[in-house]
Design an enzyme around this catalytic site. Structure first.
Site, PDB file in Angstrom:
ATOM      1  N   ALA A 124      -4.260   3.606  -3.304  1.00  0.00           N
ATOM      2  CA  ALA A 124      -3.326   4.110  -4.319  1.00  0.00           C
ATOM      3  C   ALA A 124      -4.026   4.397  -5.643  1.00  0.00           C
ATOM      4  CB  ALA A 124      -2.212   3.094  -4.526  1.00  0.00           C
ATOM      5  N   ASN A 192      -4.061  -5.051  -4.635  1.00  0.00           N
ATOM      6  CA  ASN A 192      -5.153  -4.711  -3.725  1.00  0.00           C
ATOM      7  C   ASN A 192      -6.147  -3.730  -4.354  1.00  0.00           C
ATOM      8  OD1 ASN A 192      -5.933  -5.489  -1.061  1.00  0.00           O
ATOM      9  ND2 ASN A 192      -5.544  -3.430  -0.372  1.00  0.00           N
ATOM     10  N   HIS A 222      -1.194   2.919 -12.038  1.00  0.00           N
ATOM     11  CA  HIS A 222      -2.517   2.313 -12.189  1.00  0.00           C
ATOM     12  C   HIS A 222      -3.346   3.128 -13.176  1.00  0.00           C
ATOM     13  CE1 HIS A 222      -1.560  -0.233  -8.826  1.00  0.00           C
ATOM     14  NE2 HIS A 222      -1.454   0.798  -8.002  1.00  0.00           N
TER      15      HIS A 222
END
Length: 271
Positions: A124, A192, A222
């Site tokens: 991601a 993660n 993010h």
């Protein structure tokens, strides 16, 4: 006809399902799906039935004996053990649950010594290519700021242990600040991406992580800042949840398929 890569998948949840369907669809000319395994055997049986192939395996060992590439799409709690088994079986492996490798980095050295290829999809996150390139010139710092809607952090042991009340938040609130190593231990199901940044960059102790609960957003965001001798790189990724499972990023599932394509294709893009 070119020999197809034999693939086995461990974990038949959202990402495992996307991968299995891709192996039977867009990748079918270059990939042969030979095995599915899940600790919940019913999941493996259902996925095998959905793709029309009787390949559910009773044990992980059975899957390793059939596949040339094993893909872990299960959980960080098992990714380290699966990497160890890949080394023992001398099989290549792709790992989605990167957090399970933090603290077990010695396995990567063992894999390299035996000629085992280990693949970590970008998941991601954006900017991994730039991070790898910058590392060659010398990285000064890597910082990840992850923003999540409060409900995305509910149930995490760290939140419970620190008595953080996520209900009724009116403004964005920092709930964690520390190293990637600490973040992976505190939020094994939520962060993660920090593990991937660590392994591709300057390690889990030097990589910094902030986690922010933000009631104004409905997706995971993010932001990465990489400072190095080659310059400064800043990226931001707003991740839409997977249509099949809101806890999984749609981009993470797609990155798994893209990684397999990169393995079997002769033309590759990026670093």
């Amino acid at each position: 006809m070119t020999k197809r890569l034999k693939v086995g998948i461990v974990g038949c949840g959202t990402i495992g399902t996307v991968l299995a369907k891709a192996c039977r669809g867009r990748l079918k000319n270059k990939v042969e799906l030979v095995g599915l395994y899940d600790t919940d055997s019913e999941k493996a049986q259902k996925l095998a039935a959905a793709i029309g192939k009787r390949i559910a395996q009773k044990t992980v060992h059975d899957l390793f004996t059939k596949a040339g590439l094993v893909i872990e799409a299960a959980a960080g709690a098992v990714s380290g053990r699966l990497l160890d088994q890949a080394i023992r079986h001398k099989k290549d492996i792709m790992i989605m649950s990167v957090g399970g490798i933090i603290g077990n980095e010695g396995l990567l050295k063992r894999a390299a010594a035996r000629g085992i290829r280990v693949y970590f999809p970008s998941g991601a996150l954006a900017g991994i290519d730039a991070l790898k390139s910058a590392a060659l010139g010398g990285i000064t710092s890597v910082c990840l700021t992850t923003r999540k809607p409060p409900q995305g952090l509910e149930g995490a042991e760290y939140i419970k242990a620190h008595h953080i009340n996520l209900k009724g938040l009116k403004r964005q609130t920092e709930v964690f600040s520390g190293t990637a190593a600490e973040a992976v231990r505190a939020f094994p199901q939520n962060i993660n991406v920090s593990a991937l940044l660590s392994l591709a960059g300057i390690g889990a102790v030097r990589t910094k992580v902030r986690i922010v609960a933000d009631p104004a957003i409905d997706r995971n965001i993010h932001e990465v800042e990489i400072r190095s001798k080659s310059g400064v790189v800043r990226t931001m990724t707003e991740n839409v949840p997977s249509p099949a499972n809101p806890k999984t990023s749609f981009l993470a599932a797609l990155s798994a398929v893209a990684t397999v394509e990169g393995i079997v294709n002769t033309v590759r893009y990026g670093t």
